[in-house]
Scaffold this motif. Structure first.
Motif, short mmCIF file in Angstrom:
data_model
loop_
_atom_site.label_atom_id
_atom_site.label_comp_id
_atom_site.label_asym_id
_atom_site.label_seq_id
_atom_site.Cartn_x
_atom_site.Cartn_y
_atom_site.Cartn_z
N ALA A 129 -2.70 1.63 -0.82
CA ALA A 129 -3.51 0.84 0.20
C ALA A 129 -4.98 0.93 0.05
O ALA A 129 -5.53 2.12 -0.26
N ARG A 130 -5.64 -0.08 0.68
CA ARG A 130 -7.02 0.10 0.85
C ARG A 130 -7.08 0.09 2.42
O ARG A 130 -6.19 -0.46 2.90
N TYR A 131 -8.35 0.70 2.94
CA TYR A 131 -8.28 0.61 4.44
C TYR A 131 -9.77 0.54 4.80
O TYR A 131 -10.62 0.83 4.08
N GLU B 191 -8.28 -2.51 9.37
CA GLU B 191 -7.44 -3.38 8.71
C GLU B 191 -6.90 -2.34 7.33
O GLU B 191 -7.53 -1.70 6.80
N ILE B 192 -5.60 -2.52 7.11
CA ILE B 192 -5.02 -1.97 5.72
C ILE B 192 -4.63 -3.27 4.79
O ILE B 192 -3.87 -4.06 5.46
N SER B 193 -5.08 -2.94 3.62
CA SER B 193 -4.55 -4.10 2.73
C SER B 193 -3.62 -3.40 1.45
O SER B 193 -3.85 -2.43 1.03
N MET B 194 -2.31 -4.13 1.23
CA MET B 194 -1.57 -3.74 0.27
C MET B 194 -1.09 -5.10 -0.57
O MET B 194 -1.40 -6.06 -0.14
N THR B 195 -0.16 -4.70 -1.56
CA THR B 195 0.29 -6.07 -2.04
C THR B 195 1.14 -6.65 -1.07
O THR B 195 1.61 -5.97 -0.28
N PRO B 196 1.30 -7.95 -1.11
CA PRO B 196 2.41 -8.52 -0.02
C PRO B 196 3.83 -7.74 0.13
O PRO B 196 4.13 -7.79 1.25
N ASP B 197 4.11 -7.65 -1.16
CA ASP B 197 5.55 -7.11 -0.94
C ASP B 197 5.57 -5.80 -0.30
O ASP B 197 6.54 -5.46 0.43
N ASP B 198 4.75 -4.69 -0.76
CA ASP B 198 4.62 -3.45 -0.26
C ASP B 198 4.41 -3.58 1.30
O ASP B 198 4.88 -3.03 2.12
N LEU B 199 3.38 -4.40 1.67
CA LEU B 199 2.91 -4.59 3.12
C LEU B 199 4.28 -5.19 3.78
O LEU B 199 4.69 -4.51 5.04
N ALA B 200 5.13 -5.95 3.35
CA ALA B 200 6.27 -6.42 4.02
C ALA B 200 7.37 -5.50 4.40
O ALA B 200 7.95 -5.18 5.18
N ASN B 201 7.50 -4.59 3.21
CA ASN B 201 8.24 -3.48 3.50
C ASN B 201 7.92 -2.44 4.43
O ASN B 201 8.51 -1.60 5.22
N ALA B 202 6.62 -2.29 4.69
CA ALA B 202 5.99 -1.33 5.60
C ALA B 202 6.07 -1.92 7.06
O ALA B 202 6.15 -1.00 8.04
#
Length: 109
Positions: free
Chosen positions: A31-33, A50-61
């Motif tokens: 993640a980037r923050y 804001e926190i950014s991640m790959t869309p799949d990883d973020l959806a899981n979180a």
């Protein structure tokens, strides 16, 4: 001109960087923050950003309540997302940081 009251909210600075988001010790992804810190009252520091991640990883979180972001300098931040499915598709979500932030006097300005 009025002076701020003792208990007034005050911006302390910004934390930026990268780290790893975990849930119950399991890695959810890199993640980037970018987190703004605020003093709410003496001794109480909270963060919002804001926190950014790959869309799949973020959806899981999203929706989890036991999230920790370990930063590259070893700080462990307690994270609560306030975004939803739309955030997951973009890979960026708003987050509130409820623990692990630097003390009020330790923020770089």
């Amino acid at each position: 001109m009025s002076r701020p009251t003792r208990g007034a909210m005050r911006h302390l600075g910004v934390l930026r960087g990268s780290g790893v988001l975990r849930s119950q010790g399991a890695v959810l992804g890199d993640a980037r923050y970018e987190i703004d810190g605020y003093r709410m009252k003496p001794g109480e520091v909270v963060g919002s950003g804001e926190i950014s991640m790959t869309p799949d990883d973020l959806a899981n979180a999203l929706g989890r309540r036991d999230l920790e972001l370990t930063t590259e300098d070893g700080r462990v931040l307690a994270v609560r997302f306030s975004g939803g499915a739309r955030s997951a598709r973009s890979g960026i979500a708003h987050a509130d940081i409820t623990g692990g932030l630097p003390a009020e006097d330790d923020w770089r300005r």
